[in-house]
Design a protein around this motif. Structure first.
Motif, PDB file in Angstrom:
ATOM      1  N   UNK A   1     -30.163  23.554 -24.707  1.00  0.00           N
ATOM      2  CA  UNK A   1     -30.278  23.450 -23.248  1.00  0.00           C
ATOM      3  C   UNK A   1     -30.530  24.796 -22.581  1.00  0.00           C
ATOM      4  N   UNK A   2     -30.039  25.876 -23.184  1.00  0.00           N
ATOM      5  CA  UNK A   2     -30.264  27.199 -22.609  1.00  0.00           C
ATOM      6  C   UNK A   2     -31.735  27.587 -22.671  1.00  0.00           C
ATOM      7  N   UNK A   3     -32.470  26.924 -23.554  1.00  0.00           N
ATOM      8  CA  UNK A   3     -33.904  27.195 -23.694  1.00  0.00           C
ATOM      9  C   UNK A   3     -34.734  26.126 -22.996  1.00  0.00           C
ATOM     10  N   UNK A   4     -34.502  24.837 -23.351  1.00  0.00           N
ATOM     11  CA  UNK A   4     -35.419  23.799 -22.868  1.00  0.00           C
ATOM     12  C   UNK A   4     -35.371  23.574 -21.357  1.00  0.00           C
ATOM     13  N   UNK A   5     -34.254  23.903 -20.712  1.00  0.00           N
ATOM     14  CA  UNK A   5     -34.193  23.720 -19.259  1.00  0.00           C
ATOM     15  C   UNK A   5     -35.084  24.713 -18.515  1.00  0.00           C
ATOM     16  N   UNK A   6     -35.514  25.759 -19.205  1.00  0.00           N
ATOM     17  CA  UNK A   6     -36.387  26.765 -18.594  1.00  0.00           C
ATOM     18  C   UNK A   6     -37.867  26.501 -18.896  1.00  0.00           C
ATOM     19  N   UNK A   7     -38.139  25.445 -19.648  1.00  0.00           N
ATOM     20  CA  UNK A   7     -39.514  25.137 -20.038  1.00  0.00           C
ATOM     21  C   UNK A   7     -40.013  23.925 -19.256  1.00  0.00           C
TER      22      UNK A   7
ATOM     23  N   UNK B   1     -54.336  20.948 -30.050  1.00  0.00           N
ATOM     24  CA  UNK B   1     -53.501  21.405 -28.933  1.00  0.00           C
ATOM     25  C   UNK B   1     -52.071  20.945 -29.170  1.00  0.00           C
ATOM     26  N   UNK B   2     -51.117  21.754 -28.737  1.00  0.00           N
ATOM     27  CA  UNK B   2     -49.705  21.372 -28.799  1.00  0.00           C
ATOM     28  C   UNK B   2     -49.069  21.615 -27.439  1.00  0.00           C
ATOM     29  N   UNK B   3     -48.324  20.626 -26.980  1.00  0.00           N
ATOM     30  CA  UNK B   3     -47.603  20.743 -25.719  1.00  0.00           C
ATOM     31  C   UNK B   3     -46.211  20.149 -25.881  1.00  0.00           C
ATOM     32  N   UNK B   4     -45.314  20.524 -24.988  1.00  0.00           N
ATOM     33  CA  UNK B   4     -43.981  19.926 -24.993  1.00  0.00           C
ATOM     34  C   UNK B   4     -43.727  19.230 -23.663  1.00  0.00           C
ATOM     35  N   UNK B   5     -42.866  18.236 -23.715  1.00  0.00           N
ATOM     36  CA  UNK B   5     -42.474  17.507 -22.506  1.00  0.00           C
ATOM     37  C   UNK B   5     -41.025  17.083 -22.657  1.00  0.00           C
TER      38      UNK B   5
ATOM     39  N   UNK C   1     -35.510  17.213 -16.589  1.00  0.00           N
ATOM     40  CA  UNK C   1     -35.588  18.564 -17.140  1.00  0.00           C
ATOM     41  C   UNK C   1     -34.325  18.948 -17.894  1.00  0.00           C
ATOM     42  N   UNK C   2     -33.273  18.165 -17.739  1.00  0.00           N
ATOM     43  CA  UNK C   2     -32.031  18.431 -18.460  1.00  0.00           C
ATOM     44  C   UNK C   2     -32.000  17.732 -19.818  1.00  0.00           C
ATOM     45  N   UNK C   3     -33.105  17.076 -20.169  1.00  0.00           N
ATOM     46  CA  UNK C   3     -33.213  16.400 -21.462  1.00  0.00           C
ATOM     47  C   UNK C   3     -33.994  17.281 -22.438  1.00  0.00           C
TER      48      UNK C   3
END
Length: 230
Positions: A33-39, A135-139, A144-146
């Motif tokens: 969460x410390x990383x993905x919430x900023x993406x 191509x690679x993307x994240x979602x 955004x907290x998931x």
């Protein structure tokens, strides 16, 4: 001074993940969460390390695995003996649950969704296809907290199309790997694969094709995997 340094480090970290493109991301990052919430959603990824340790980047090769789902089509086949009731024929065929034809959020997909049509899943004819990562993307898997899921756009190695579609898309790479629908060529061996390779090496040694020293070297490499100590 110490507080200033911490603040600067925090701002730098935030700035990195606020970009539309990230040089490198790992599966652990997508669950932290410390990383993905900023993406942000649709952030492009240039290099990814998966849960099984596979490392790949744009242009690398993947292999389409085995479809894990089925789809059933039912069609009328003329009237039956009872008035108002017709006979129907059902036909089931295998399809992929995590791989769709085309881009995951292209104009055609949006129009289909508005018309109440689901994206077209890849069918069994795609099994074994060699594909490249275009191509690679994240979602985020929701808000955004998931945690994040990795979406990969797949191209044909020679630049041709997959039938009517220029691309295919893996909508959740890690889920697709677990389902056996996609795999990386450079993926580390799992326990079952390591056991099979060790047995094969033993057979080759017994046949005199592989010498004892080579077998012991292979055994030393595979034992930690088999004992889950890798």
């Amino acid at each position: 001074m110490k507080k200033l340094m911490i603040s600067l480090l925090f701002l730098s970290f935030t700035a990195i993940y606020a970009q539309d493109e990230i040089n490198e991301l790992t599966f652990k990052d997508t669950q932290n969460s410390e990383v993905f919430e900023k993406i942000s959603n649709n952030t492009r990824i240039l290099k990814y390390t998966s849960a099984d340790g596979s490392i790949f980047k744009l242009g690398d090769t993947l292999v389409i695995g085995t479809p894990s789902g089925t789809i059933t089509n039912t069609t009328a086949a003329g009237a039956g003996n009872t008035f108002g009731i017709g006979k129907a024929k059902s036909r089931s065929k295998s399809n992929f649950q995590t791989i769709i034809m085309g881009r995951p959020a292209g104009v055609a997909s949006i129009m289909s969704a508005m018309a109440g049509e689901a994206p077209q899943n890849a069918d069994a004819s795609m099994q074994g296809e060699i594909v490249i990562i275009a191509e690679m993307k994240v979602a985020h898997k929701g808000s955004k907290k998931k945690p994040l899921e990795l979406i990969i756009l797949l191209g044909e190695p020679n630049g041709r199309a997959f039938g009517m579609n220029k691309y295919m898309s893996v909508v959740d790479y890690e889920k697709s790997v677990l389902a056996g629908e996609i795999r990386s060529i450079n993926a580390p061996l799992n326990r079952d694969e390591a056991i099979a390779k060790l047995k094969e090496s033993k057979d080759l040694m017994d046949l005199g094709i592989l010498d004892a020293a080579a077998y012991e070297k292979i055994k030393a490499e595979l034992t930690p995997i088999i004992l889950n100590k890798g």
